[in-house]
Design a protein around this motif. Structure first.
Motif, PDB file in Angstrom:
ATOM      1  N   HIS A   1     -54.157  69.876  -6.720  1.00  0.00           N
ATOM      2  CA  HIS A   1     -53.601  71.209  -6.979  1.00  0.00           C
ATOM      3  C   HIS A   1     -53.181  71.362  -8.446  1.00  0.00           C
ATOM      4  O   HIS A   1     -52.335  72.204  -8.750  1.00  0.00           O
ATOM      5  CB  HIS A   1     -52.402  71.510  -6.070  1.00  0.00           C
TER       6      HIS A   1
ATOM      7  N   HIS B   1     -56.042  75.666   2.056  1.00  0.00           N
ATOM      8  CA  HIS B   1     -54.771  75.460   2.776  1.00  0.00           C
ATOM      9  C   HIS B   1     -54.370  76.676   3.619  1.00  0.00           C
ATOM     10  O   HIS B   1     -53.247  77.210   3.477  1.00  0.00           O
ATOM     11  CB  HIS B   1     -53.651  75.069   1.805  1.00  0.00           C
TER      12      HIS B   1
ATOM     13  N   ASP C   1     -59.171  73.434  -1.793  1.00  0.00           N
ATOM     14  CA  ASP C   1     -57.779  73.431  -1.318  1.00  0.00           C
ATOM     15  C   ASP C   1     -57.287  74.831  -0.935  1.00  0.00           C
ATOM     16  O   ASP C   1     -56.328  75.345  -1.524  1.00  0.00           O
ATOM     17  CB  ASP C   1     -56.879  72.798  -2.395  1.00  0.00           C
TER      18      ASP C   1
ATOM     19  N   HIS D   1     -63.597  65.285  -2.152  1.00  0.00           N
ATOM     20  CA  HIS D   1     -62.266  65.923  -2.239  1.00  0.00           C
ATOM     21  C   HIS D   1     -61.301  65.123  -3.114  1.00  0.00           C
ATOM     22  O   HIS D   1     -60.640  65.665  -3.999  1.00  0.00           O
ATOM     23  CB  HIS D   1     -61.695  66.092  -0.836  1.00  0.00           C
TER      24      HIS D   1
ATOM     25  N   HIS E   1     -57.821  68.361  -4.412  1.00  0.00           N
ATOM     26  CA  HIS E   1     -56.758  67.523  -3.849  1.00  0.00           C
ATOM     27  C   HIS E   1     -55.445  67.570  -4.618  1.00  0.00           C
ATOM     28  O   HIS E   1     -54.380  67.576  -4.015  1.00  0.00           O
ATOM     29  CB  HIS E   1     -57.238  66.075  -3.734  1.00  0.00           C
TER      30      HIS E   1
ATOM     31  N   ASP F   1     -59.598  70.488   2.184  1.00  0.00           N
ATOM     32  CA  ASP F   1     -58.262  70.992   2.503  1.00  0.00           C
ATOM     33  C   ASP F   1     -58.354  72.484   2.842  1.00  0.00           C
ATOM     34  O   ASP F   1     -57.734  73.335   2.183  1.00  0.00           O
ATOM     35  CB  ASP F   1     -57.249  70.725   1.371  1.00  0.00           C
TER      36      ASP F   1
HETATM   37 FE   FE2 Z   1     -54.840  70.165  -1.062  1.00  0.00          FE
END
Ligand code: FE2
Ligand code: FE2
Length: 286
Positions: free
Chosen positions: A226, A72, A70, A204, A224, A102
């Motif tokens: 967090h 991002h 993640d 994920h 996924h 992500d």
């Molecule tokens: Fe995420």
């Protein structure tokens, strides 16, 4: 066998509000804040996990995997912001680095800002990745895979990479995302796994864990959630359900990473950005 997870959909009004919050926070210096507050070397959590594997070949005892999830990339994370995370991974001297999706928040091209940092990852044997739900936003995830390949990162799309150490084989199985991929073909992903391989699955969405567990599958690596990101009662319901950081499904262990980046707010409360450092151990080993 296909594998799906229920898709969470937000209203257009909520998405517009969330985007507005991001734009405002970014204009106020959200990226600089997030980097200093959560991604600096003294702030980043190094989460160490020891996973006992039944019948682990002698030669694979002590094998090390590092997980980043993640990321991002977007308004709150960009070029150079993964420096401390990559340094921490490399200091662990992992055999394998696993990136569990992500990579972006909104646009595939934001992943290009990650390439230089990811190219510095230096595992002994393999650097593999899977996509998360956000990576399909533009339906251009193949372009992310191409850019990452140039950096030495192989995206596994319902496929397996077998890593033969000479003393045992690690089968790295990577799945498409359970929410957003058009198709997730678990049978295809596992087709190359051989009896006696130590299987590690990158998935994920953590909901896949219970259905992926089987004898020989030592580990499922997910992200996924967090870790709830902002773990306060009135905000918990906005994010995906978080089943916990470490789950056991029979002989299979599932680790759910809190991730590195953020969505919505450039903030984490009770859920530090983290690097997950995993060591495989034989049953009965000290
Ligand atoms: Fe995420
Ligand atoms: Fe996700």
């Amino acid at each position: 066998m296909t594998l799906r997870a229920p898709v969470r959909r937000y209203s257009d009004a909520f998405l517009a509000f969330a985007l507005g919050v991001e734009v405002v926070c970014a204009a106020l210096g959200g990226r600089r804040w997030y980097r200093a507050r959560h991604l600096a070397p003294a702030r980043l959590a190094l989460r160490r996990e020891r996973v006992v594997v039944p019948d682990l070949p002698d030669g694979l005892a002590g094998l090390r995997l590092a997980q980043l999830s993640d990321l991002h990339a977007g308004r709150y994370l960009g070029r150079g912001d993964l420096r401390a995370a990559v340094d921490a991974v490399n200091a662990f001297e992992p055999d394998v680095v696993a990136l569990t999706g992500d990579f972006v928040s909104h646009h595939w091209s934001d992943a290009l800002a990650l390439v230089d940092d990811l190219a510095r990852l230096a595992p002994r044997r393999a650097c593999v990745a899977v996509f998360g739900n956000h990576d399909y936003r533009d339906r251009a995830e193949g372009r992310i895979a191409e850019a990452f390949a140039a950096a030495g990162v192989r995206v596994l799309r319902d496929e397996c990479l077998r890593v033969d150490t000479g003393a045992g084989v690690l089968a790295l199985v990577g799945l498409e995302d359970l929410e957003e991929a058009k198709r997730v073909d678990l049978d295809a992903a596992r087709a190359d796994v051989q009896p006696g391989d130590v299987e590690v699955v990158l998935c994920h969405h953590p909901a896949g864990g219970p259905r992926l567990a089987r004898p020989g599958c030592a580990l499922v690596l997910s992200g996924h959630t967090h870790g709830v990101q902002v773990d306060l009662p009135f905000l918990r319901r906005f994010g995906p359900a978080h089943p916990g950081l470490r789950l056991t499904h029979g002989a299979t262990t599932q680790l759910v990473s809190r991730g590195v980046g953020v969505v919505g707010l450039p903030l984490r409360v009770g859920a530090p950005a983290e690097v997950v450092l995993v060591e495989l151990a034989r049953e009965g080993a000290a």
